[in-house]
Write a protein that holds these residues in place. Structure first.
Motif, PDB file in Angstrom:
ATOM      1  N   THR A 400       0.831  -1.197   0.000  1.00 56.25           N
ATOM      2  CA  THR A 400       0.000   0.000   0.000  1.00 56.25           C
ATOM      3  C   THR A 400       0.865   1.246   0.000  1.00 56.25           C
ATOM      4  O   THR A 400       2.031   1.209   0.419  1.00 56.25           O
ATOM      5  CB  THR A 400      -0.921   0.044   1.238  1.00 56.25           C
ATOM      6  N   GLY A 401       0.269   2.335  -0.453  1.00 56.66           N
ATOM      7  CA  GLY A 401       0.992   3.603  -0.487  1.00 56.66           C
ATOM      8  C   GLY A 401       1.325   4.135   0.884  1.00 56.66           C
ATOM      9  O   GLY A 401       2.313   4.863   1.052  1.00 56.66           O
ATOM     10  N   MET A 402       0.532   3.781   1.896  1.00 61.15           N
ATOM     11  CA  MET A 402       0.785   4.282   3.239  1.00 61.15           C
ATOM     12  C   MET A 402       1.899   3.512   3.945  1.00 61.15           C
ATOM     13  O   MET A 402       2.416   3.961   4.965  1.00 61.15           O
ATOM     14  CB  MET A 402      -0.495   4.252   4.073  1.00 61.15           C
ATOM     15  N   ALA A 403       2.238   2.320   3.439  1.00 62.89           N
ATOM     16  CA  ALA A 403       3.308   1.526   4.041  1.00 62.89           C
ATOM     17  C   ALA A 403       4.129   0.879   2.930  1.00 62.89           C
ATOM     18  O   ALA A 403       4.075  -0.339   2.742  1.00 62.89           O
ATOM     19  CB  ALA A 403       2.740   0.485   4.983  1.00 62.89           C
ATOM     20  N   PRO A 404       4.900   1.662   2.179  1.00 61.47           N
ATOM     21  CA  PRO A 404       5.632   1.116   1.031  1.00 61.47           C
ATOM     22  C   PRO A 404       6.785   0.196   1.417  1.00 61.47           C
ATOM     23  O   PRO A 404       7.429  -0.373   0.539  1.00 61.47           O
ATOM     24  CB  PRO A 404       6.144   2.371   0.319  1.00 61.47           C
ATOM     25  N   ASP A 405       7.037   0.044   2.719  1.00 60.42           N
ATOM     26  CA  ASP A 405       8.092  -0.861   3.175  1.00 60.42           C
ATOM     27  C   ASP A 405       7.528  -2.175   3.720  1.00 60.42           C
ATOM     28  O   ASP A 405       8.273  -2.972   4.298  1.00 60.42           O
ATOM     29  CB  ASP A 405       8.940  -0.193   4.256  1.00 60.42           C
ATOM     30  N   VAL A 406       6.232  -2.412   3.536  1.00 61.48           N
ATOM     31  CA  VAL A 406       5.591  -3.599   4.103  1.00 61.48           C
ATOM     32  C   VAL A 406       4.861  -4.380   3.019  1.00 61.48           C
ATOM     33  O   VAL A 406       4.092  -3.802   2.243  1.00 61.48           O
ATOM     34  CB  VAL A 406       4.591  -3.219   5.226  1.00 61.48           C
ATOM     35  N   ILE A 407       5.113  -5.681   2.980  1.00 61.61           N
ATOM     36  CA  ILE A 407       4.306  -6.592   2.175  1.00 61.61           C
ATOM     37  C   ILE A 407       3.228  -7.172   3.073  1.00 61.61           C
ATOM     38  O   ILE A 407       3.524  -7.750   4.132  1.00 61.61           O
ATOM     39  CB  ILE A 407       5.174  -7.726   1.579  1.00 61.61           C
ATOM     40  N   ASN A 408       1.976  -6.997   2.677  1.00 59.07           N
ATOM     41  CA  ASN A 408       0.841  -7.554   3.416  1.00 59.07           C
ATOM     42  C   ASN A 408       0.508  -8.935   2.866  1.00 59.07           C
ATOM     43  O   ASN A 408       0.348  -9.104   1.656  1.00 59.07           O
ATOM     44  CB  ASN A 408      -0.391  -6.655   3.283  1.00 59.07           C
ATOM     45  N   ILE A 409       0.376  -9.886   3.757  1.00 59.37           N
ATOM     46  CA  ILE A 409       0.051 -11.258   3.378  1.00 59.37           C
ATOM     47  C   ILE A 409      -1.215 -11.673   4.116  1.00 59.37           C
ATOM     48  O   ILE A 409      -1.247 -11.653   5.348  1.00 59.37           O
ATOM     49  CB  ILE A 409       1.208 -12.214   3.717  1.00 59.37           C
ATOM     50  N   HIS A 410      -2.250 -12.008   3.379  1.00 54.29           N
ATOM     51  CA  HIS A 410      -3.485 -12.485   4.005  1.00 54.29           C
ATOM     52  C   HIS A 410      -4.187 -13.450   3.053  1.00 54.29           C
ATOM     53  O   HIS A 410      -5.117 -13.080   2.344  1.00 54.29           O
ATOM     54  CB  HIS A 410      -4.398 -11.337   4.420  1.00 54.29           C
ATOM     55  N   PRO A 411      -3.744 -14.708   3.043  1.00 49.40           N
ATOM     56  CA  PRO A 411      -4.290 -15.702   2.113  1.00 49.40           C
ATOM     57  C   PRO A 411      -5.658 -16.181   2.554  1.00 49.40           C
ATOM     58  O   PRO A 411      -6.139 -15.808   3.639  1.00 49.40           O
ATOM     59  CB  PRO A 411      -3.258 -16.832   2.211  1.00 49.40           C
ATOM     60  N   PRO A 412      -6.332 -17.004   1.753  1.00 48.00           N
ATOM     61  CA  PRO A 412      -7.551 -17.668   2.232  1.00 48.00           C
ATOM     62  C   PRO A 412      -7.264 -18.385   3.546  1.00 48.00           C
ATOM     63  O   PRO A 412      -6.184 -18.973   3.723  1.00 48.00           O
ATOM     64  CB  PRO A 412      -7.890 -18.644   1.105  1.00 48.00           C
ATOM     65  N   LEU A 413      -8.203 -18.349   4.451  1.00 49.59           N
ATOM     66  CA  LEU A 413      -7.986 -18.969   5.760  1.00 49.59           C
ATOM     67  C   LEU A 413      -7.885 -20.486   5.668  1.00 49.59           C
ATOM     68  O   LEU A 413      -7.445 -21.132   6.625  1.00 49.59           O
ATOM     69  CB  LEU A 413      -9.110 -18.566   6.718  1.00 49.59           C
ATOM     70  N   VAL A 414      -8.295 -21.054   4.544  1.00 50.00           N
ATOM     71  CA  VAL A 414      -8.251 -22.500   4.364  1.00 50.00           C
ATOM     72  C   VAL A 414      -6.990 -22.935   3.615  1.00 50.00           C
ATOM     73  O   VAL A 414      -6.896 -24.086   3.191  1.00 50.00           O
ATOM     74  CB  VAL A 414      -9.505 -22.990   3.606  1.00 50.00           C
TER      75      VAL A 414
END
Length: 442
Positions: A400-414
């Motif tokens: 995201t533009g607000m946190a350009p130093d972070v990769i967000n990971i949120h896969p399907p819960l299954v």
């Protein structure tokens, strides 16, 4: 460099912001399949909506619930809607140990606006307090709540007064000089000093006061930052003492995305209003649910007709919610299973951090969510390298533009372990490619 935009496609959305834009034709499990035959592991879960993975049986079940009534006239009721409302209220009310009422809306931003309508009906319009790094939508009203000024450049509700508390991300908080996890007494003081004569924000002794405090239990767009629990409880208690309605934005974090059913349960706070959306429909319909404790949404407080929308009662969306709730009801212990998923993601991300200490400074997972903190603003580049990695599969992650130093990971819960191994392999390859890019810079 951005992709060429087809002459018939609007350019103002987020699709064509990069050179590589896959065109998908089908999906199954945790994978999307592109027109060229390449598969992509979705570790973003369609922006956190696809908790159950890509399961076409959900739509089949939903159709069975609504095929006899594909539409509903405005200002009419249905048994399907009442059943969905009752089941949703139980999910909220049990967590807050108090009864309430549920309003429906079309999406996250609309749900946040409905939450403000309910709060303002109860205590009157006034100032709204949020955290720095917050994201609550891009509509005219919710863009005022969201931190990035980019969201307000073309449309904004300028009459809404919004006050921002210091960032709850210890890595960005100005009150944490050592940049170490955990909040200090100075952090708590900074988040609870409003309401005084000197703060510029009215409290209980002023006619112009704070009407609502809105928080995310984990800031998705803010880089998967979780407010310190002591800080969040202090902010909630201070707002409540000053007469503000407490609104929990659970659009992303709700329904076990961060472990418990609702993210606010991690910090042990009890909001007055809760907004949920993404995990209620598995990405198959636009719907949000707004729960408010009694008597905030009682018709004597929040009058019928205070808000309306053509599609709030559409049977298709209600059928999808019912089908998804059926699956949630059949999951024996999702909170414990999400703790296990967090452990498995953490183990893999720590190995990546150890293998790439020059590029990865930190990692953390909670529930079905994780953050990979980079040593520079490399997240947009790494995201693209994951899509084009030289492997059997591409990988979809978020930045995201607000946190350009972070990769967000949120896969399907299954998601299963073999798929997590694919995710780790692609991230490893992408980090190696990123290193070459960084080293080649003058």
């Amino acid at each position: 460099m951005t992709a060429t935009v087809p002459p018939y496609a609007g350019a103002g959305n987020l699709i064509y912001r990069a050179a590589h834009v896959p065109r998908f034709r089908r999906a199954e499990g945790s994978y999307l399949y592109a027109a060229d035959g390449r598969r992509y592991l979705d570790a973003e879960a369609a922006n956190g909506t696809v908790a159950w993975g890509y399961d076409k049986r959900i739509l089949q079940d939903a159709l069975a619930y609504c095929e006899d009534m594909p539409a509903l006239p405005s200002f009419c009721e249905s048994d399907l809607r009442l059943e969905v409302l009752q089941r949703l209220e139980r999910l909220f009310g049990e967590a807050n140990d108090t009864p309430g009422r549920v309003e429906l809306d079309l999406g996250g931003a609309q749900g946040m606006e409905t939450a403000l309508r309910i709060a303002f009906s109860a205590v009157g319009p006034g100032t709204v307090v949020v955290f720095e790094g917050a994201f609550h939508g891009r509509s005219g009203v919710t863009s005022m709540l969201s931190s990035s000024p980019r969201y307000r450049e073309l449309l904004a509700a300028w009459g809404l007064e919004v006050v921002r508390l210091p960032s709850p991300d210890c890595g960005r908080c100005p009150h944490s000089a050592a940049r170490t996890p955990g909040c200090t007494s100075g952090c708590v003081a900074a988040a609870t000093r409003w309401g005084s004569e000197l703060s510029g924000v009215g409290g209980t002794g002023f006619n112009r006061k704070v009407s609502a405090f809105i928080f995310e239990s984990v800031q998705n767009v803010g880089g998967m930052a979780e407010p310190d629990h002591v800080l969040l409880r202090a902010a909630v208690d201070h707002a409540r003492r000053n007469g503000a309605v407490i609104i929990a934005d659970e659009i992303f974090t709700g329904m076990h995305r961060t472990g418990p059913r609702w993210g606010f349960q991690r910090a042990g706070v009890t909001p007055d209003v809760v907004v949920a959306s993404k995990a209620l429909t598995n990405g198959a319909a636009a719907l949000s649910a707004v729960w408010a404790r009694e008597p905030l949404a009682d018709p004597t407080t929040y009058r019928p007709g205070s808000h309306s929308s053509t599609y709030i009662g559409i049977p298709h969306a209600l059928g999808v919610v019912r089908a998804v709730l059926d699956r949630w009801d059949g999951w024996a212990d999702p909170a414990a299973d999400m703790d296990g998923l967090a452990d498995r993601m953490s183990a893999r991300l720590r190995k990546l951090q150890a293998a790439h200490p020059d590029l990865v400074s930190d990692c953390r997972a909670f529930g079905g969510t994780a953050r990979l903190v980079l040593t520079g603003d490399h997240a947009p580049a790494l995201r693209q390298l994951c899509l084009t990695a030289d492997s059997d599969a591409g990988l979809i992650v978020a930045s995201t533009g607000m946190a350009p130093d972070v990769i967000n990971i949120h896969p399907p819960l299954v998601i299963n372990d073999p798929d997590l191994d694919v995710m780790t392999e692609v991230l490893d390859q992408a980090l190696n490619a990123l290193r070459e890019t960084v080293e080649a810079r003058p």
